[in-house]
Motif scaffolding. Structure first.
Motif, mmCIF file in Angstrom:
data_model
loop_
_atom_site.group_PDB
_atom_site.id
_atom_site.type_symbol
_atom_site.label_atom_id
_atom_site.label_comp_id
_atom_site.label_asym_id
_atom_site.label_seq_id
_atom_site.Cartn_x
_atom_site.Cartn_y
_atom_site.Cartn_z
ATOM 1 N N VAL A 159 7.796 -6.421 -55.343
ATOM 2 C CA VAL A 159 8.967 -5.628 -54.974
ATOM 3 C C VAL A 159 10.222 -6.440 -55.277
ATOM 4 O O VAL A 159 10.273 -7.647 -54.984
ATOM 5 N N LYS A 160 11.229 -5.788 -55.863
ATOM 6 C CA LYS A 160 12.521 -6.445 -56.108
ATOM 7 C C LYS A 160 13.473 -6.133 -54.966
ATOM 8 O O LYS A 160 13.644 -4.974 -54.585
ATOM 9 N N MET A 161 14.107 -7.169 -54.436
ATOM 10 C CA MET A 161 15.118 -7.015 -53.394
ATOM 11 C C MET A 161 16.478 -7.384 -53.999
ATOM 12 O O MET A 161 16.737 -8.549 -54.313
ATOM 13 N N ILE A 162 17.335 -6.393 -54.185
ATOM 14 C CA ILE A 162 18.628 -6.592 -54.830
ATOM 15 C C ILE A 162 19.665 -7.018 -53.783
ATOM 16 O O ILE A 162 19.763 -6.420 -52.710
ATOM 17 N N VAL A 163 20.448 -8.039 -54.130
ATOM 18 C CA VAL A 163 21.514 -8.545 -53.260
ATOM 19 C C VAL A 163 22.820 -8.514 -54.037
ATOM 20 O O VAL A 163 22.881 -8.999 -55.174
ATOM 21 N N GLY A 223 25.390 -17.494 -49.978
ATOM 22 C CA GLY A 223 26.137 -16.908 -48.870
ATOM 23 C C GLY A 223 25.212 -16.352 -47.797
ATOM 24 O O GLY A 223 23.984 -16.350 -47.931
ATOM 25 N N GLY A 224 25.822 -15.845 -46.725
ATOM 26 C CA GLY A 224 25.043 -15.356 -45.605
ATOM 27 C C GLY A 224 24.093 -14.239 -45.968
ATOM 28 O O GLY A 224 22.928 -14.224 -45.550
ATOM 29 N N SER A 225 24.558 -13.265 -46.751
ATOM 30 C CA SER A 225 23.713 -12.146 -47.132
ATOM 31 C C SER A 225 22.540 -12.614 -47.987
ATOM 32 O O SER A 225 21.403 -12.154 -47.818
#
Length: 324
Positions: free
Chosen positions: A31-35, A41-43
């Motif tokens: 699964v790809k988790m896009i940020v 950084g925090g996110s």
């Protein structure tokens, strides 16, 4: 011959009528988790913790992919238009989902309908902090001082339309006071000027100010979240200080594109909550200065809708907008 045709027909019927094994076995690949922010950084830190603990729950790799740009809206838009199969999800925060869409007239996606709501991950309250020389020791005294000295309380934020800016505007609206906004390019400049006495107030994240709270240079009057923060347990909430409608948090959450299949969405919701509430998940987030706070599905969506409407209303009342 008749028997052969009967067998073939039975096999064809079984193939056509059988439920999709792909859907039933989700996930069967990474699964790809896009940020929407740069690494570090925090996110991004939160996303990488979540990716690691979620991978253990789903039995597949979860790969973090950073797509920074346009204050995270590029990443948000990318996921909102991705295939609704569960293999592309978005680790996002309030910036791209409720703040910017409330302040800009053109955003390439629609809130709340262009997303599937998996779970809120955490909430970050802000700390209403004043310089030691400001003669106030509570929110009530701050409000009274601002009323008697209009224009003398200058507060810093990380930019126009940022969480700290909107939180201060919300408090001012609720209290009927006027304060002067001083935008910075980041929260660090506001904190430095607050410590140096060049600024009367700032609203940094609790994590950013907790280390300064006992050095006699600043006074933390309240936190803007719904409960007291473990880093500042003696500091009241804004509701305890008399302004329950001035609550404001920066939140992180996990979303998918709209119309995720029900079984895929349910799997992502259940596994995400399991990851966030596991002993390992709680400990790893705590070590990073966070506290997990899941809110799932429709409840998460209602939370987003309410916040979005709050910021749209406040922006309209203050004639506040951001350039497209």
């Amino acid at each position: 011959m008749k028997k052969i045709w009967s067998c073939a027909a039975a096999i064809m019927a079984a193939l056509i009528g059988a439920p999709s094994s792909h859907a039933a076995e989700f996930p069967d690949k990474p699964v790809k988790m896009i940020v929407g922010f740069v690494p570090g950084g925090g996110s991004d830190i939160s996303a990488r913790i979540l990716a690691d603990i979620l991978a253990k729950e789903i039995g597949q790799s979860v790969v973090v992919e950073n797509k920074p740009g346009a204050s995270s809206t590029l990443a948000v838009d990318f996921v909102s238009k991705s295939q609704p199969n569960g293999y592309t999800v978005l680790h996002t925060n309030s910036d791209g989902i409720t703040l910017l869409p409330a302040l800009k007239s053109t955003i390439p996606y629609s809130v709340p309908n262009d997303f599937s709501y998996i779970s809120r991950v955490l909430q970050l309250p802000l700390a209403i902090t004043v310089n030691k020389d400001l003669p106030v020791n509570s929110i009530a005294e701050l409000v009274e001082y601002a009323r008697k000295n209009p224009g003398k309380v200058h507060y810093g934020s990380s930019g126009i339309g940022s969480g700290p800016h909107m939180a201060a505007l919300l408090l001012a609206k609720q209290a009927g006071i006027k304060m002067v906004h001083v935008p910075y390019k980041g929260s660090g400049g506001a904190i430095n000027d607050l410590l140096g006495g060049h600024l009367q107030m700032a609203l940094p994240a609790v994590q950013a100010v907790a280390g300064h709270a006992g050095n006699a240079m600043v006074k933390v009057l309240a936190v803007t979240g719904p409960k007291r923060d473990p880093l500042l347990p003696d500091v009241p909430t804004i509701a305890e200080a008399g302004y329950p409608d001035a609550q404001m948090v920066i939140w992180y959450g996990l979303m998918g594109p709209p119309n995720l299949p029900a079984n895929v969405l349910k799997t992502l919701q259940d596994k995400t909550v399991a990851a966030l509430t596991s002993a390992d998940g709680k400990e790893r987030y705590k070590a990073a200065g966070f506290e997990t706070d899941p809110l799932v599905g429709d409840d998460f969506k209602k939370f987003v809708e309410k916040e979005f409407e709050t910021w749209k209303s406040l922006a309209a009342q203050e004639n506040l907008s951001l350039p497209d």
